[in-house]
Design a protein around this motif. Structure first.
Motif, PDB file in Angstrom:
ATOM      1  N   ASP A 118      20.884   7.025  10.771  1.00 32.97           N
ATOM      2  CA  ASP A 118      20.637   6.966   9.318  1.00 32.97           C
ATOM      3  C   ASP A 118      19.655   5.849   8.934  1.00 32.97           C
ATOM      4  O   ASP A 118      20.001   4.888   8.260  1.00 32.97           O
ATOM      5  N   GLY A 119      18.417   6.010   9.339  1.00 28.98           N
ATOM      6  CA  GLY A 119      17.388   5.042   8.979  1.00 28.98           C
ATOM      7  C   GLY A 119      16.201   5.705   8.303  1.00 28.98           C
ATOM      8  O   GLY A 119      16.275   6.860   7.873  1.00 28.98           O
ATOM      9  N   TYR A 120      15.115   4.973   8.220  1.00 27.74           N
ATOM     10  CA  TYR A 120      13.882   5.543   7.651  1.00 27.74           C
ATOM     11  C   TYR A 120      12.707   4.688   8.073  1.00 27.74           C
ATOM     12  O   TYR A 120      12.856   3.524   8.478  1.00 27.74           O
ATOM     13  N   LEU A 121      11.521   5.277   7.994  1.00 27.91           N
ATOM     14  CA  LEU A 121      10.283   4.556   8.250  1.00 27.91           C
ATOM     15  C   LEU A 121       9.258   4.979   7.207  1.00 27.91           C
ATOM     16  O   LEU A 121       8.977   6.169   7.052  1.00 27.91           O
ATOM     17  N   ASP A 122       8.731   4.023   6.469  1.00 30.98           N
ATOM     18  CA  ASP A 122       7.666   4.300   5.506  1.00 30.98           C
ATOM     19  C   ASP A 122       6.337   4.313   6.246  1.00 30.98           C
ATOM     20  O   ASP A 122       6.009   3.369   6.982  1.00 30.98           O
ATOM     21  N   VAL A 123       5.572   5.385   6.051  1.00 30.58           N
ATOM     22  CA  VAL A 123       4.281   5.516   6.730  1.00 30.58           C
ATOM     23  C   VAL A 123       3.179   5.643   5.692  1.00 30.58           C
ATOM     24  O   VAL A 123       3.373   6.241   4.628  1.00 30.58           O
ATOM     25  N   GLN A 124       2.035   5.067   6.006  1.00 28.65           N
ATOM     26  CA  GLN A 124       0.914   5.062   5.076  1.00 28.65           C
ATOM     27  C   GLN A 124      -0.140   6.053   5.539  1.00 28.65           C
ATOM     28  O   GLN A 124      -0.593   6.014   6.684  1.00 28.65           O
ATOM     29  N   LEU A 125      -0.532   6.957   4.646  1.00 19.45           N
ATOM     30  CA  LEU A 125      -1.551   7.942   4.965  1.00 19.45           C
ATOM     31  C   LEU A 125      -2.936   7.333   4.751  1.00 19.45           C
ATOM     32  O   LEU A 125      -3.086   6.223   4.235  1.00 19.45           O
ATOM     33  N   GLU A 126      -3.959   8.065   5.152  1.00 24.21           N
ATOM     34  CA  GLU A 126      -5.325   7.542   5.120  1.00 24.21           C
ATOM     35  C   GLU A 126      -5.756   7.084   3.729  1.00 24.21           C
ATOM     36  O   GLU A 126      -6.502   6.126   3.587  1.00 24.21           O
ATOM     37  N   ASP A 127      -5.288   7.767   2.690  1.00 26.43           N
ATOM     38  CA  ASP A 127      -5.704   7.408   1.335  1.00 26.43           C
ATOM     39  C   ASP A 127      -4.796   6.351   0.707  1.00 26.43           C
ATOM     40  O   ASP A 127      -4.915   6.038  -0.479  1.00 26.43           O
ATOM     41  N   GLY A 128      -3.887   5.805   1.481  1.00 26.43           N
ATOM     42  CA  GLY A 128      -3.020   4.751   0.983  1.00 26.43           C
ATOM     43  C   GLY A 128      -1.658   5.218   0.506  1.00 26.43           C
ATOM     44  O   GLY A 128      -0.766   4.388   0.265  1.00 26.43           O
ATOM     45  N   GLU A 129      -1.473   6.530   0.345  1.00 24.19           N
ATOM     46  CA  GLU A 129      -0.166   7.028  -0.098  1.00 24.19           C
ATOM     47  C   GLU A 129       0.889   6.715   0.950  1.00 24.19           C
ATOM     48  O   GLU A 129       0.653   6.845   2.155  1.00 24.19           O
ATOM     49  N   VAL A 130       2.060   6.292   0.501  1.00 21.09           N
ATOM     50  CA  VAL A 130       3.165   5.982   1.405  1.00 21.09           C
ATOM     51  C   VAL A 130       4.182   7.120   1.363  1.00 21.09           C
ATOM     52  O   VAL A 130       4.610   7.543   0.289  1.00 21.09           O
ATOM     53  N   PHE A 131       4.541   7.620   2.532  1.00 26.35           N
ATOM     54  CA  PHE A 131       5.489   8.731   2.663  1.00 26.35           C
ATOM     55  C   PHE A 131       6.671   8.234   3.478  1.00 26.35           C
ATOM     56  O   PHE A 131       6.497   7.657   4.551  1.00 26.35           O
ATOM     57  N   ARG A 132       7.874   8.427   2.979  1.00 28.14           N
ATOM     58  CA  ARG A 132       9.072   7.986   3.695  1.00 28.14           C
ATOM     59  C   ARG A 132       9.604   9.087   4.601  1.00 28.14           C
ATOM     60  O   ARG A 132       9.887  10.202   4.147  1.00 28.14           O
ATOM     61  N   GLU A 191      -0.834  15.620   8.772  1.00 28.47           N
ATOM     62  CA  GLU A 191      -1.261  14.236   8.592  1.00 28.47           C
ATOM     63  C   GLU A 191      -0.056  13.294   8.591  1.00 28.47           C
ATOM     64  O   GLU A 191      -0.109  12.192   9.159  1.00 28.47           O
ATOM     65  N   VAL A 192       1.024  13.726   7.967  1.00 32.69           N
ATOM     66  CA  VAL A 192       2.247  12.913   7.953  1.00 32.69           C
ATOM     67  C   VAL A 192       2.785  12.749   9.378  1.00 32.69           C
ATOM     68  O   VAL A 192       3.216  11.662   9.769  1.00 32.69           O
ATOM     69  N   ALA A 193       2.758  13.831  10.144  1.00 36.94           N
ATOM     70  CA  ALA A 193       3.243  13.761  11.527  1.00 36.94           C
ATOM     71  C   ALA A 193       2.440  12.736  12.317  1.00 36.94           C
ATOM     72  O   ALA A 193       3.006  11.894  13.035  1.00 36.94           O
ATOM     73  N   VAL A 197       3.924   8.983  13.790  1.00 34.21           N
ATOM     74  CA  VAL A 197       3.898   8.568  15.197  1.00 34.21           C
ATOM     75  C   VAL A 197       3.055   7.304  15.357  1.00 34.21           C
ATOM     76  O   VAL A 197       3.399   6.410  16.147  1.00 34.21           O
ATOM     77  N   ALA A 198       1.957   7.207  14.598  1.00 34.92           N
ATOM     78  CA  ALA A 198       1.121   6.006  14.670  1.00 34.92           C
ATOM     79  C   ALA A 198       1.884   4.776  14.197  1.00 34.92           C
ATOM     80  O   ALA A 198       1.838   3.714  14.835  1.00 34.92           O
ATOM     81  N   GLU A 199       2.599   4.908  13.075  1.00 35.75           N
ATOM     82  CA  GLU A 199       3.357   3.775  12.542  1.00 35.75           C
ATOM     83  C   GLU A 199       4.496   3.411  13.487  1.00 35.75           C
ATOM     84  O   GLU A 199       4.769   2.220  13.728  1.00 35.75           O
ATOM     85  N   LEU A 200       5.160   4.428  14.032  1.00 34.09           N
ATOM     86  CA  LEU A 200       6.255   4.178  14.965  1.00 34.09           C
ATOM     87  C   LEU A 200       5.739   3.441  16.201  1.00 34.09           C
ATOM     88  O   LEU A 200       6.384   2.500  16.695  1.00 34.09           O
ATOM     89  N   ARG A 201       4.587   3.837  16.690  1.00 36.11           N
ATOM     90  CA  ARG A 201       4.006   3.162  17.859  1.00 36.11           C
ATOM     91  C   ARG A 201       3.744   1.685  17.557  1.00 36.11           C
ATOM     92  O   ARG A 201       4.022   0.813  18.386  1.00 36.11           O
ATOM     93  N   GLU A 202       3.247   1.399  16.360  1.00 33.62           N
ATOM     94  CA  GLU A 202       2.988   0.006  15.998  1.00 33.62           C
ATOM     95  C   GLU A 202       4.283  -0.786  15.876  1.00 33.62           C
ATOM     96  O   GLU A 202       4.349  -1.961  16.261  1.00 33.62           O
ATOM     97  N   VAL A 203       5.317  -0.154  15.343  1.00 31.60           N
ATOM     98  CA  VAL A 203       6.619  -0.821  15.248  1.00 31.60           C
ATOM     99  C   VAL A 203       7.140  -1.154  16.644  1.00 31.60           C
ATOM    100  O   VAL A 203       7.589  -2.279  16.918  1.00 31.60           O
ATOM    101  N   ILE A 204       7.084  -0.196  17.547  1.00 32.50           N
ATOM    102  CA  ILE A 204       7.572  -0.395  18.912  1.00 32.50           C
ATOM    103  C   ILE A 204       6.818  -1.540  19.579  1.00 32.50           C
ATOM    104  O   ILE A 204       7.406  -2.414  20.234  1.00 32.50           O
TER     105      ILE A 204
END
Length: 506
Positions: A118-132, A191-193, A197-204
């Motif tokens: 039960d977690g979440y990761l906020d990811v930022q798309l190319e145009d700056g929009e953040v998708f949870r 794009e979200v996918a 994965v890009a944000e998750l890789r940076e977190v790891i």
């Protein structure tokens, strides 16, 4: 096996006009522990086949596993970084299925009792929009061995004359991170996918628990995708594209499956729940095998391992040690470096944030650190087809080059030659300067003599300068730079020229 030309695809925009995509992403991360998850064998790969094995990871009768403490610690760190709850008590399970590269005929994993959930990761798309993206679970397990199919044209088992098995990888610690169904992304689902994965890789990587190199198999993504008609709630039948190993491929696989599913559904057909293979050469997927449901794996608690019960004190101590998360860091650096969000995205895409930060920490200013990593070094990495971090130059060495420029010992042209020497293995920046004789000529006498020679040999240009065309001095500066092999301070050379000719630069 290659994709056939008979696969029908619907245009992407047409597909989104009728259907909503729903995704689920399963990412496997290979931990950077020194030993395997349940035994003391080394995780160092590229060794002789089957040389990093023991009775435990080979599944021999009577061998008993022991849990890797660092593996558990890494799992907790990942769970905390993904805003998950950490279980007070969890245990391992046996996931039963036959495959030749799995020596025990079951995989030691976790099923209904994961260590993080039960977690979440906020990811930022190319145009700056953040998708949870909401996280269902992150659980511990072990990797399988490696099969090499010999004699076929495609490297797959179909058509091969025989197969070779290497169990060195069997038992290496993995963390599997599973999202909840990702809804509402619409046309931006691929794009979200990719962004997730890009944000998750940076977190790891920020946690220092894995290099998360997708090109080395240290991080792999399974892309689950289904479509449902607009206005409906029930999920469609999903396909699972296995082991996608690059960010671009994650996006392409999701997009292809949207188009393939839409073509099948719009023609009245049914989607088969199956695993699929992704093909880098054309971005297509092809059928693998009919997908079993979880119940078919006959999960049951692992009897040879005690439950894992991390104390709350340990969990909170690990929470206190977490580094700043990548998204928060990028937002902070935008302010500190006075760059735009677009510039930061370019720096991120180049994989330069970490090297630049390390170079600043080594003493360089942010502008020069960005200049070298995003300029000369990015070009070198691109030419070699490697990541910036794989270049044979350290942030400390880049900071030293920056310092030599700041003190006037090097100009930019000479600095580029110094970086080239370091990349070629000629030593430290100071050693390259010494070996190549690259210091800026700062002897006023030598500079004055070079300027006098340039003035004497270019009467026509001198006349232009003295008539008020000060820009013509650039030609004399160039002559002096050529005479000094680019080792003069161009600004000081121009000053000397104008002084000797009695001309003001104003």
């Amino acid at each position: 096996m290659t994709a056939t030309t008979t696969t029908e695809l619907m245009g992407y925009e047409d597909a989104l006009a009728s259907y909503d995509p729903v995704m689920g992403l399963e990412v496997h991360v290979e931990l950077g522990t020194k030993t395997k998850m349940f035994c003391g064998c080394s995780t160092e790969l590229k060794q002789d086949a089957n040389s990093q094995t023991c009775p435990t990871c080979l599944g021999l009768p009577g061998a008993l596993p022991v849990v890797n403490e660092i593996g558990v610690e890494s799992a907790i760190k990942i769970g905390l970084a993904l805003n998950c709850s950490i279980a007070e008590w969890c245990r391992f399970a046996r996931k039963n299925y036959f495959y030749p590269d799995m020596p025990k005929n079951f995989q030691t994993s976790q099923y209904d009792e994961p260590i993080a959930f039960d977690g979440y990761l906020d990811v930022q798309l190319e145009d700056g929009e953040v998708f949870r993206v909401e996280i269902e679970r992150a659980h511990m397990e072990e990797d399988t061995g490696k099969s090499t199919h010999v004699g076929g044209a495609t490297g797959r088992i179909q058509g091969a004359s025989h197969s070779l098995l290497d169990y060195n990888r069997a038992g290496i610690p993995l963390i599997e991170i599973v999202t909840k169904p990702i809804e509402g992304a619409g046309e931006r689902a691929p794009e979200v996918a990719k962004a997730y994965v890009a944000e998750l890789r940076e977190v790891i990587r920020s946690l220092d628990v894995s290099e998360a190199r997708m090109d080395k198999g240290q991080m792999r993504c399974d892309v689950n995708l289904s479509l449902r008609p607009h206005g409906t709630e029930k999920f469609g039948t999903r396909s699972e594209t296995k082991n996608v190993n690059s960010l671009r491929s994650v996006e392409r696989a999701a997009r292809y499956e949207v188009q393939r599913h839409a073509a099948v559904l719009s023609s009245g057909g049914s989607i088969v729940q199956e695993t699929r293979h992704f093909h880098e050469e054309d971005g297509s997927t092809t059928s693998g095998r009919i997908k079993d449901n979880a119940e078919d794996y006959r999960y049951f608690p692992e009897p040879d391992l005690v439950p894992v019960a991390p104390s709350r004190e340990w969990v909170e101590a690990l929470r206190a040690e977490l580094p700043e998360m990548p998204l928060a860091q990028r937002n902070r650096l935008i302010e500190e470096w006075a760059v735009s969000a677009h510039d930061m995205q370019s720096i991120r895409n180049a994989g330069a944030i970490g090297p630049i930060v390390a170079t600043i920490n080594a003493g360089a200013d942010s502008a020069s650190a960005r200049k070298w990593w995003m300029g000369e070094l990015a070009r070198s990495a691109n030419d070699q087809g490697v990541e910036l971090g794989a270049l044979p130059i350290t942030p400390e060495q880049v900071a030293r080059v920056s310092e030599l420029v700041a003190t006037g010992d090097l100009n930019d042209k000479l600095a580029r030659q110094v970086i080239d020497g370091v990349l070629k293995g000629e030593g430290t920046p100071d050693e390259v300067v010494e070996k190549r004789g690259l210091k800026v000529v700062s002897d006023e006498g030598a500079l004055s003599a070079a300027v006098d020679e340039a003035i004497a040999g270019n009467a026509g240009i001198v006349a232009k300068i003295q008539s008020g065309k000060v820009a013509a001095a650039g030609a004399l500066v160039g002559a002096v730079m050529k005479a000094t092999r680019g080792q003069a301070d161009a600004a000081r050379v121009k000053e000397l020229i104008l002084e000797k000719l009695g001309v003001s630069d104003g």
